[in-house]
Design an enzyme around this catalytic site. Sequence first.
Site, PDB file in Angstrom:
ATOM      1  N   ASP A   1       0.826  -1.204   0.000  1.00 25.45           N
ATOM      2  CA  ASP A   1       0.000   0.000   0.000  1.00 25.45           C
ATOM      3  C   ASP A   1       0.866   1.263   0.000  1.00 25.45           C
ATOM      4  O   ASP A   1       1.966   1.257   0.550  1.00 25.45           O
ATOM      5  CB  ASP A   1      -0.903  -0.028   1.249  1.00 25.45           C
ATOM      6  CG  ASP A   1      -2.083   0.906   1.117  1.00 25.45           C
ATOM      7  OD1 ASP A   1      -2.271   1.491   0.032  1.00 25.45           O
ATOM      8  OD2 ASP A   1      -2.827   1.071   2.109  1.00 25.45           O
TER       9      ASP A   1
ATOM     10  N   ASN B   1     -10.699  -2.737  -6.211  1.00 26.65           N
ATOM     11  CA  ASN B   1      -9.874  -1.876  -7.076  1.00 26.65           C
ATOM     12  C   ASN B   1     -10.473  -1.665  -8.473  1.00 26.65           C
ATOM     13  O   ASN B   1     -10.110  -0.714  -9.175  1.00 26.65           O
ATOM     14  CB  ASN B   1      -8.451  -2.416  -7.219  1.00 26.65           C
ATOM     15  CG  ASN B   1      -7.595  -2.246  -5.984  1.00 26.65           C
ATOM     16  OD1 ASN B   1      -6.648  -2.999  -5.746  1.00 26.65           O
ATOM     17  ND2 ASN B   1      -7.910  -1.248  -5.163  1.00 26.65           N
TER      18      ASN B   1
HETATM   19  C1  FPP Z   1      -1.865   0.256  -3.310  1.00 26.08           C
HETATM   20  O1  FPP Z   1      -1.428   1.580  -3.418  1.00 26.08           O
HETATM   21  C2  FPP Z   1      -1.368  -0.570  -4.387  1.00 26.08           C
HETATM   22  C3  FPP Z   1      -2.146  -1.133  -5.345  1.00 26.08           C
HETATM   23  C4  FPP Z   1      -3.593  -0.946  -5.397  1.00 26.08           C
HETATM   24  C5  FPP Z   1      -1.575  -1.945  -6.418  1.00 26.08           C
HETATM   25  C6  FPP Z   1      -0.330  -2.731  -6.133  1.00 26.08           C
HETATM   26  C7  FPP Z   1       0.388  -2.886  -7.426  1.00 26.08           C
HETATM   27  C8  FPP Z   1       1.727  -2.840  -7.608  1.00 26.08           C
HETATM   28  C9  FPP Z   1       2.689  -2.759  -6.483  1.00 26.08           C
HETATM   29  C10 FPP Z   1       2.362  -2.836  -8.969  1.00 26.08           C
HETATM   30  C11 FPP Z   1       2.237  -4.037  -9.818  1.00 26.08           C
HETATM   31  C12 FPP Z   1       2.227  -5.352  -9.137  1.00 26.08           C
HETATM   32  C13 FPP Z   1       2.991  -6.427  -9.505  1.00 26.08           C
HETATM   33  C14 FPP Z   1       2.792  -7.731  -8.819  1.00 26.08           C
HETATM   34  C15 FPP Z   1       4.016  -6.343 -10.541  1.00 26.08           C
HETATM   35  P1  FPP Z   1      -2.494   2.737  -3.556  1.00 26.08           P
HETATM   36  O2  FPP Z   1      -2.640   3.077  -4.978  1.00 26.08           O
HETATM   37  O3  FPP Z   1      -3.769   2.350  -2.877  1.00 26.08           O
HETATM   38  O4  FPP Z   1      -1.779   3.876  -2.746  1.00 26.08           O
HETATM   39  P2  FPP Z   1      -2.431   5.072  -1.927  1.00 26.08           P
HETATM   40  O5  FPP Z   1      -3.254   4.446  -0.837  1.00 26.08           O
HETATM   41  O6  FPP Z   1      -1.250   5.805  -1.415  1.00 26.08           O
HETATM   42  O7  FPP Z   1      -3.251   5.866  -2.903  1.00 26.08           O
END
Ligand code: FPP
Length: 248
Positions: free
Chosen positions: A18, A66
Amino acid sequence: MEKIDLKRLPRHIAIIMDGNGRWAAQHTLGRASGHKKGADAVRTVVKTCREIGIGYLTLYAFSVENWLRPAEEVSVLMKLLEEYLNSELASMIENDIRINIIGDLEELRPSIRKALKEAMTKTAHCRTMVLTIALSYGGRDEIVMAVRKIAADVTRGKIVLAEISKELLSTYLYTATLPDPDLLIRTSGEYRLSNFLLWQSAYTEFYFTDVLWPDFQKKDLIAAIAEFQKRERRFGLTSDQVREEMKG
Ligand code: FPP
């Protein structure tokens, strides 16, 4: 690395990655850049887990919730996943890492489903580590799916009502072939499970860190494992009982 005992590693580590969006905002970049940097952190963590000898690593890459994000962001995430699988496949095979995908894959676009299928098929023989990527995954949805399948099997006479147990239900989940996670890490200072591995994390140790996922490095993983090794896992028993069990 000296901080951890390599003989007492968690067998299965699960991670809620996250903070990509906040990392991007801190660097005055678009959210896509945060996810891209997040994919680099995935590479680092997979490599580290393989190096130190973690048997199972499960990453929460995309939840059922998501899908409600702006279409452009969903598309960026899907593209990153596809790129990750395509670019890492040879290295996964070389390092004997089996790729396992869990979630409602019907929802994914055909090109991603193809990349996922290829990654799973081509690494099916790998044994040293299992990398599970949770995609379009929801813990409650998973339990509902399992209950439906059990009900269908009861109706068909494949199983009888008295056979339904915790152990049986576990075999109907996406994670049927995985041990329950020993350690669950969530980055970015959020203290929630967010519908991740609800059934499986009944006795999991949780570790929360303020580090944003794109900044998560080898030292942060080692710190989480070191903290895990300080904890006493009692599984509902008393400390005295646990000590007796260890002796026996
Ligand atoms: C949460 O950060 C992260 C996600 C919803 C996606 C996770 C994806 C990756 C790390 C990249 C691709 C994955 C792989 C396996 C190659 P957020 O967007 O919710 O962050 P925020 O809460 O700060 O807005």
